[in-house]
Design an enzyme around this catalytic site. Structure first.
Site, PDB file in Angstrom:
ATOM      1  N   ASP A   9       1.551 -10.456  39.119  1.00  0.00           N
ATOM      2  CA  ASP A   9       0.699 -10.399  40.311  1.00  0.00           C
ATOM      3  C   ASP A   9       1.221 -11.389  41.348  1.00  0.00           C
ATOM      4  OD1 ASP A   9      -2.113 -10.113  41.750  1.00  0.00           O
ATOM      5  OD2 ASP A   9      -1.787 -12.255  41.439  1.00  0.00           O
ATOM      6  N   ASP A 104       0.632  -5.432  45.050  1.00  0.00           N
ATOM      7  CA  ASP A 104       1.041  -6.765  44.596  1.00  0.00           C
ATOM      8  C   ASP A 104       0.940  -6.951  43.083  1.00  0.00           C
ATOM      9  OD1 ASP A 104      -1.699  -6.649  44.565  1.00  0.00           O
ATOM     10  OD2 ASP A 104      -2.010  -8.703  45.234  1.00  0.00           O
ATOM     11  N   GLU A 105       0.688  -5.881  42.336  1.00  0.00           N
ATOM     12  CA  GLU A 105       0.594  -5.974  40.883  1.00  0.00           C
ATOM     13  C   GLU A 105       1.426  -4.860  40.239  1.00  0.00           C
ATOM     14  OE1 GLU A 105      -3.634  -7.478  39.411  1.00  0.00           O
ATOM     15  OE2 GLU A 105      -3.815  -5.771  40.755  1.00  0.00           O
TER      16      GLU A 105
END
Length: 417
Positions: A9, A104-105
């Site tokens: 993340d 973002d992950e």
């Protein structure tokens, strides 16, 4: 072989990208949002801003009141997507099994990479270093034998540790995860947490220690017979059970196609104000359906309205006689549903969905209109928009003041590119 899965993340992703692009803001509180709109929301805040009380999803004006020296930067979605793709390439240098979960992950299955790059923790540290040097984004990495444990390791532990790495396995799940409050379990939001609390279930371990049959019975008493599938899902999640593999690339199966807008309520008061936007939403839903190769049989309309003192929201569906992705067929159903349930107050939100999807390889012909010609025409318009931009061809209704086609064409995901 026992799988080794990571969920990586990017910390304060949008804000981190902006701070890397603006070294002069390195020691200042930075948030991403529209500085020209005090009523707009904060999309991301850097750790310095968070330490001063700024939170994601609060209004820009509220954040600036808490932190007067807050630097608010207008979002650049195209840049964030480019950085996310660069990070994906870095992950792929360690394993070819990389599954994006959000911008973002991303999940990584590094089971076969340990022989080359070292232990899971060593791989995580290498990833952190390379991503930070390449993008300025600091990564937090949760590690586990399943995707669900890797996700909960990231959210509940790695994000709170200075080194940003944490392993959650069958060896420590009972001692570390189970004592946490039930709302810290993946996919348990406030409403479900309330149900659990009223059932006397306060921690993740309270679910994990129950026999599955007993848990189903208790949840069924609270929520009805249809809750059995939910019960099994939450029970497995609490125990870290998740057989799903890391699938390289984006998920391909589409179950719903939707589009919606949050609105300034004082602009959308009459059907004449609302209809231009409604048409645009229908056009975008149908365009996406054609892109994915699906027709839908179930139309859904959701809306929220208020007059300043009273509020009302509704969500309704109707089934069509045949699957479609043609605008005039979807649009007539949407307008009919909306007018049947709209209370007449100004709108604050409008949302359209297309479900009951089936492939467009076969479709029902019509004796009274040439559907094949209409589909070819719609796909030709799609091709023009793909090549020359979304505003290359627009409806006349998009010239009305309440339409948003030109504004949205300059944005990505509802934010400025």
């Amino acid at each position: 072989m026992r799988r080794v899965i990571m969920l990586a993340d990017g910390q304060s992703f949008y804000a981190s990208v902006e701070k890397a692009a603006h070294p002069e803001y390195r020691d200042k509180p930075v948030a991403v949002g529209d500085p020209a709109r005090k009523s707009g929301i904060i999309l991301a805040a850097c750790p310095i801003a968070k330490a001063r009380g700024v939170t994601t999803a609060e209004r820009v004006g509220e954040a600036q009141a808490k932190c007067p020296d807050l630097v608010v930067i207008r979002p650049r979605m195209a840049t964030y997507i480019a950085v996310s793709l660069l990070i994906t390439e870095i992950y792929e240098s360690f394993t070819d099994q990389v599954e994006p979960y959000s911008i973002d992950e991303q999940f990584l299955d590094v089971t076969g990479s340990i022989a080359l790059f070292g232990t899971a923790e060593e791989i995580a540290r290498q990833i952190q270093t390379r991503v930070h040097l390449s993008t300025g984004v600091w990564s937090r990495v949760g590690i586990g034998p399943t995707k669900i444990l890797a996700k909960m390791a990231t959210d509940n532990f790695a994000k709170k540790r200075l080194e940003g790495i944490y392993t959650l396995s069958n060896d420590n799940i009972e001692s570390d995860l189970w004592p946490l409050p039930v709302y810290r379990m993946f996919m348990v939001a406030s409403r479900m947490s309330g149900h659990f609390m009223r059932m006397g279930i306060r921690t993740i371990g309270d679910i994990a220690r129950l026999d599955l049959g007993e848990f189903k019975q208790r949840l069924r008493y609270r929520m009805g017979r249809q809750s059995d599938i939910q019960a099994e899902y939450y029970w497995q999640t609490a125990r870290g059970i998740d057989p799903s593999p890391v699938v390289a690339g984006m998920r391909s199966q589409v179950k719903v196609i939707n589009n919606g807008r949050a609105l300034k309520w004082n602009l959308y008061k009459t059907i004449e104000d609302i209809e231009p936007l409604m048409i645009e939403l229908v056009i975008e839903v149908c365009r996406r359906a054609r892109k994915y190769g699906y027709m839908g049989r179930v139309i859904g309309v959701g809306a929220a309205e208020t007059d300043g003192s009273r509020s009302f929201h509704f969500g309704r569906q109707m089934s069509l006689m045949r699957p479609t992705y043609l605008e005039h067929e979807v649009g007539s159903a949407v307008k009919k549903l909306f007018l049947e349930h709209w209370q007449g107050m100004p709108l604050t939100q409008l949302h359209i969905t297309l479900t009951g999807l089936s492939g467009d390889e076969t479709y029902q012909l019509d004796l009274f209109e040439d559907r094949e010609k209409l589909i070819r025409c719609a796909k030709t318009i799609d091709a023009i928009k793909d090549r020359f931009g979304l505003t290359a061809m627009i409806r006349a209704s998009s010239l009305q003041k309440t339409a948003q086609a030109f504004e949205r064409a300059a944005q990505i995901g509802g934010h400025w590119a």
